[in-house]
Design an enzyme around this catalytic site. Structure first.
Site, PDB file in Angstrom:
ATOM      1  N   TYR A 138       6.956   6.696 -49.797  1.00 25.92           N
ATOM      2  CA  TYR A 138       8.197   7.099 -50.467  1.00 25.92           C
ATOM      3  C   TYR A 138       9.433   6.595 -49.713  1.00 25.92           C
ATOM      4  CZ  TYR A 138       6.644  10.375 -54.112  1.00 25.92           C
ATOM      5  OH  TYR A 138       6.130  10.944 -55.244  1.00 25.92           O
ATOM      6  N   LYS A 189      -7.043   8.280 -47.113  1.00 22.62           N
ATOM      7  CA  LYS A 189      -7.866   7.160 -47.574  1.00 22.62           C
ATOM      8  C   LYS A 189      -8.182   6.290 -46.355  1.00 22.62           C
ATOM      9  CE  LYS A 189      -9.639   4.751 -51.069  1.00 22.62           C
ATOM     10  NZ  LYS A 189     -10.778   5.184 -51.884  1.00 22.62           N
ATOM     11  N   ASP A 221      -9.676   9.949 -53.425  1.00 25.33           N
ATOM     12  CA  ASP A 221     -10.353   9.825 -54.728  1.00 25.33           C
ATOM     13  C   ASP A 221     -11.388  10.934 -54.904  1.00 25.33           C
ATOM     14  OD1 ASP A 221     -11.793   8.631 -52.651  1.00 25.33           O
ATOM     15  OD2 ASP A 221     -12.549   6.967 -53.847  1.00 25.33           O
ATOM     16  N   ASP A 245       1.753  14.285 -54.020  1.00 24.72           N
ATOM     17  CA  ASP A 245       2.443  14.265 -55.318  1.00 24.72           C
ATOM     18  C   ASP A 245       1.415  14.268 -56.446  1.00 24.72           C
ATOM     19  OD1 ASP A 245       4.553  13.894 -57.220  1.00 24.72           O
ATOM     20  OD2 ASP A 245       3.990  11.780 -57.327  1.00 24.72           O
ATOM     21  N   ASP A 249      -0.071  17.727 -59.040  1.00 25.67           N
ATOM     22  CA  ASP A 249      -0.044  17.789 -60.512  1.00 25.67           C
ATOM     23  C   ASP A 249      -1.427  18.167 -61.056  1.00 25.67           C
ATOM     24  OD1 ASP A 249       2.639  16.944 -60.533  1.00 25.67           O
ATOM     25  OD2 ASP A 249       2.318  15.657 -62.290  1.00 25.67           O
TER      26      ASP A 249
END
Ligand code: IPM
Ligand code: MG
Length: 360
Positions: A138, A189, A221, A245, A249
């Site tokens: 970001y 990751k 994942d 982020d 959700d």
């Protein structure tokens, strides 16, 4: 309580109005409330020619806490970053160094049927996503657009974490787990990214100071899959900015609707920014149908974390729970047999439910 109120754009205005009246009712005459409202996002552009006007930043700096709605307008990703309404929130988080973003996903039992997942998968869910909020891809430099030697356009960003940035969020995670079920799952990751390998190394090192906490690691994942398959295995998930982020959700939908999820962004002191996990929802703005509960619950988190009043947060949660038990539903959580209400009616129902709770 000195609070900056930043409604922003889209449904931010409507849901903030309800959260403010719930806040006033919850606090009552017990403490003096000083609410200072200021524009941000497109509202900032309209008022002062800047999505994050200097005056708004000053008000946010001086406040003990910030109650934030949502910022941005459709298509604003085409506007350069510094002038983009939707990026005003990112700039504010960075300016105030609010690096620890708490996104609790707690299932209200009344909404088990509103989730798209089977009841047994989500019933009793109580997980905390702790998202690092001021680093990662970001904010990493260099970033931008360039043209290659062959004349092709490229967009590029940098995923980067320093040890100190990971250390401080790791401590927050382990401490948060102490007040819960003592499990931290670190998500990254590391099989592909150096940035994630460093993240994992630091988590392991910091974890040695918290022998009472069980630390596990998961690739992002797999974590996305596990959130849908068996979310109750998690207690605290700690992860970087972009993975957090996305996963938050996902977690939001487990609880029925993203319209239900509050969040708290904290720095080193008690000061925090409190906002719903959802955004401006331009498609439903101005129609009195948005769910104000995430904003209302965010005001509750503010009372808990910035003003050390967990009792008032509990009252707000109880009032929301009672309203849900009485069958009130905005359209996002509506099921046949319940009572469909709009934004204002939902807010008023929470205020009425607060008045009906036994006195403090
Ligand atoms: C969130 C939002 C923001 C983010 C956007 C609006 C910049 O999606 O708070 O999750 O990506 O952090
Ligand atoms: Mg998001």
């Amino acid at each position: 309580m000195k609070i900056a109120v930043l409604p922003g754009d889209g449904i931010g205005l409507e849901i903030m109005a309800q959260a403010v009246s719930v806040l006033k009712t919850a606090v009552g005459n017990s403490v003096a409330l000083e609410l200072v409202e200021a524009p941000i996002g497109q509202a900032g552009v309209d008022a002062a020619g800047d999505p994050l006007p200097a005056e708004t930043l000053e008000i946010a700096r001086k406040a003990e806490a910030i109650l934030f709605g949502a910022a941005g307008v459709p298509g604003d990703e085409k506007i350069p970053y510094a002038m983009r309404p939707g990026a005003s929130l990112l700039r504010l988080r960075k300016h105030l160094d609010l690096f620890a973003n708490f996104r609790p996903a707690i299932m209200f039992p009344q909404l088990v049927g509103a989730s798209t997942l089977r009841p047994e998968v989500v019933e009793g869910l109580d997980l905390l996503i702790l998202r690092e909020l001021t680093g990662d891809i970001y904010f990493g430099e260099p970033r931008g657009f360039r043209t290659t030697a062959s004349g092709e356009r490229q967009g590029f960003n940098t995923m980067v974490y320093s040890e100190s940035e990971v250390e401080r969020i790791a401590h927050v995670a382990f401490k948060a787990a102490r007040g819960r079920n003592r499990k931290v799952c670190s998500v990254e990751k590391a099989n592909v990214l150096e940035c994630s390998q460093l993240w994992r190394d630091v988590l392991v090192r910091v974890g040695q100071s918290y022998p009472d906490i069980e630390l596990s690691h998961m690739f992002v994942d797999a974590a996305a899959m596990m959130l849908i398959r068996a979310p109750k295995q998690f207690d605290v998930i700690v992860t970087g900015n972009i993975f957090g982020d996305i996963l938050s959700d996902c977690a939001a939908m487990l609880t029925g609707s993203i319209g239900m999820l509050p969040s708290a962004s904290l720095g080193v002191g008690n000061k925090g920014l409190y906002e719903p996990v959802h955004g401006t929802a331009p498609d439903i703005a101005g129609k009195d149908i948005a769910n104000p509960l995430a904003q209302i619950l965010s005001a509750g988190l503010m009372l808990r974390y910035s003003f050390d009043r967990p009792d008032l947060d509990d009252r707000i949660r109880n009032a929301v729970s009672n309203v849900l038990s009485d069958g009130y539903r905005t359209v996002d959580i509506f099921e046949p047999g319940t009572k469909k209400v709009g934004t204002v009616e939902m807010g008023e129902a929470v205020v009425a439910a607060l008045h009906k709770l036994p006195p403090r």
